[in-house]
Design an enzyme around this catalytic site. Structure first.
Site, short mmCIF file in Angstrom:
data_model
loop_
_atom_site.label_atom_id
_atom_site.label_comp_id
_atom_site.label_asym_id
_atom_site.label_seq_id
_atom_site.Cartn_x
_atom_site.Cartn_y
_atom_site.Cartn_z
N GLY A 99 -5.93 -21.84 -20.32
CA GLY A 99 -5.66 -23.21 -20.79
C GLY A 99 -6.63 -24.22 -20.18
O GLY A 99 -6.48 -25.42 -20.38
N GLU A 105 -5.42 -25.67 -10.66
CA GLU A 105 -4.42 -24.64 -10.33
C GLU A 105 -4.78 -23.96 -9.01
O GLU A 105 -3.91 -23.69 -8.19
CB GLU A 105 -4.36 -23.60 -11.45
CG GLU A 105 -3.68 -24.12 -12.70
CD GLU A 105 -3.67 -23.13 -13.85
OE1 GLU A 105 -2.76 -23.22 -14.69
OE2 GLU A 105 -4.56 -22.27 -13.91
O1 R5P Z 1 -5.33 -22.76 -17.55
C1 R5P Z 1 -4.22 -22.30 -17.80
C2 R5P Z 1 -3.45 -21.44 -16.92
O2 R5P Z 1 -4.17 -20.66 -16.02
C3 R5P Z 1 -2.25 -20.74 -17.51
O3 R5P Z 1 -1.34 -20.58 -16.46
C4 R5P Z 1 -2.55 -19.40 -18.12
O4 R5P Z 1 -3.54 -19.55 -19.13
C5 R5P Z 1 -1.29 -18.73 -18.72
O5 R5P Z 1 -0.82 -19.50 -19.77
P1 R5P Z 1 0.41 -19.05 -20.67
O6 R5P Z 1 1.61 -19.12 -19.82
O7 R5P Z 1 0.42 -20.05 -21.80
O8 R5P Z 1 0.10 -17.67 -21.16
#
Ligand code: R5P
Length: 232
Positions: A99, A105
């Site tokens: 994302g 993060e």
């Molecule tokens: O940049 C976004 C993050 O690292 C998210 O935590 C990761 O992409 C997981 O996202 P999702 O829960 O929508 O699969």
């Protein structure tokens, strides 16, 4: 159980780790958003926490739902971060950044005494790399940084497409004002070596390998929810 319900179940289990008075890192993505929704209900019922969001998107959702927020400047040490992941290996090495929030993060996770990952079982892999590795880069010198990433990867026996992430016709821009290169290396046998090699490239701001940060993963699947600890 559909995919969203699995995310909700993992998020619900993670909520059990949140204690009154905690300073919480709050992740980004569809799974972390389910956590925010459940957390907001608890806050409405009187739970007292302060959250540090890992993206503008998460900050907006928290604000909309009434989850109180702080920053790492005001609150530099956090008790617990709850966040999603794109891939999880048996040592709880992660790929994150699907994302685009990987930099904040990682800063938030590193400021936390503990990081718990929430996910459905589709995120579990034996070896990281099926999911293209997001690499956050400074827009300045993009071509040179891209070439340096290619060379560093080749020295480790890795090759694959490096794709500049786009939104419509323009490069995707992170909350920090950077671009993202998604690197389709395939299996990454030595994640630590790749992490070190990427960190040595000046134009690389951060990458989506999270190594040694997660202390537990709460994984939901049709049969129930389980907590995975790092394999030794
Ligand atoms: O940049 C976004 C993050 O690292 C998210 O935590 C990761 O992409 C997981 O996202 P999702 O829960 O929508 O699969």
């Amino acid at each position: 159980m559909d995919a969203r319900q699995l995310k909700i179940e993992a998020a619900r289990e993670a909520l059990g780790h949140v204690e009154d008075g905690m300073k919480l890192g709050i992740g980004t993505g569809s799974t972390a958003e389910e956590f925010v929704r459940l957390l907001a209900v608890k806050v409405g019922e009187g739970l007292s926490i302060i959250g540090v969001p890992t993206s503008e998107r998460t900050a907006a959702l928290c604000t909309e739902l009434g989850v109180p927020l702080s920053t790492l400047d005001e609150t530099p040490r956090l008790d617990l971060t709850i966040d999603g992941a794109d891939e999880i290996d048996p040592h709880l090495g992660l790929i994150k950044g699907g994302g685009g929030a990987l930099l904040r993060e990682k800063i938030v996770a590193a400021a936390s005494s503990k990081m718990i990952v929430i996910a459905d079982a589709s995120k579990l892999v034996d070896t990281l790399g099926r999911f293209p590795l997001p690499i956050e880069v400074n827009p300045f010198g993009l071509g040179a940084t891209r070439a340096a990433i290619e060379d560093a990867a080749a020295r480790l026996g890795l090759k694959g497409e490096l794709t500049l992430r786009m939104t419509n016709d323009a490069p995707f821009v992170t909350d920090g004002g950077h671009f993202i290169i998604d690197a389709s290396f395939g299996r990454i046998p030595d994640t630590r070596a790749l992490s070190d090699a990427l960190h040595a490239i000046p134009g690389v701001v951060e990458h989506g390998l999270f190594l040694g940060l997660a202390k537990a993963a709460i994984v939901a699947e049709a049969g129930g929810v389980r907590t995975v600890r790092p394999a030794v």
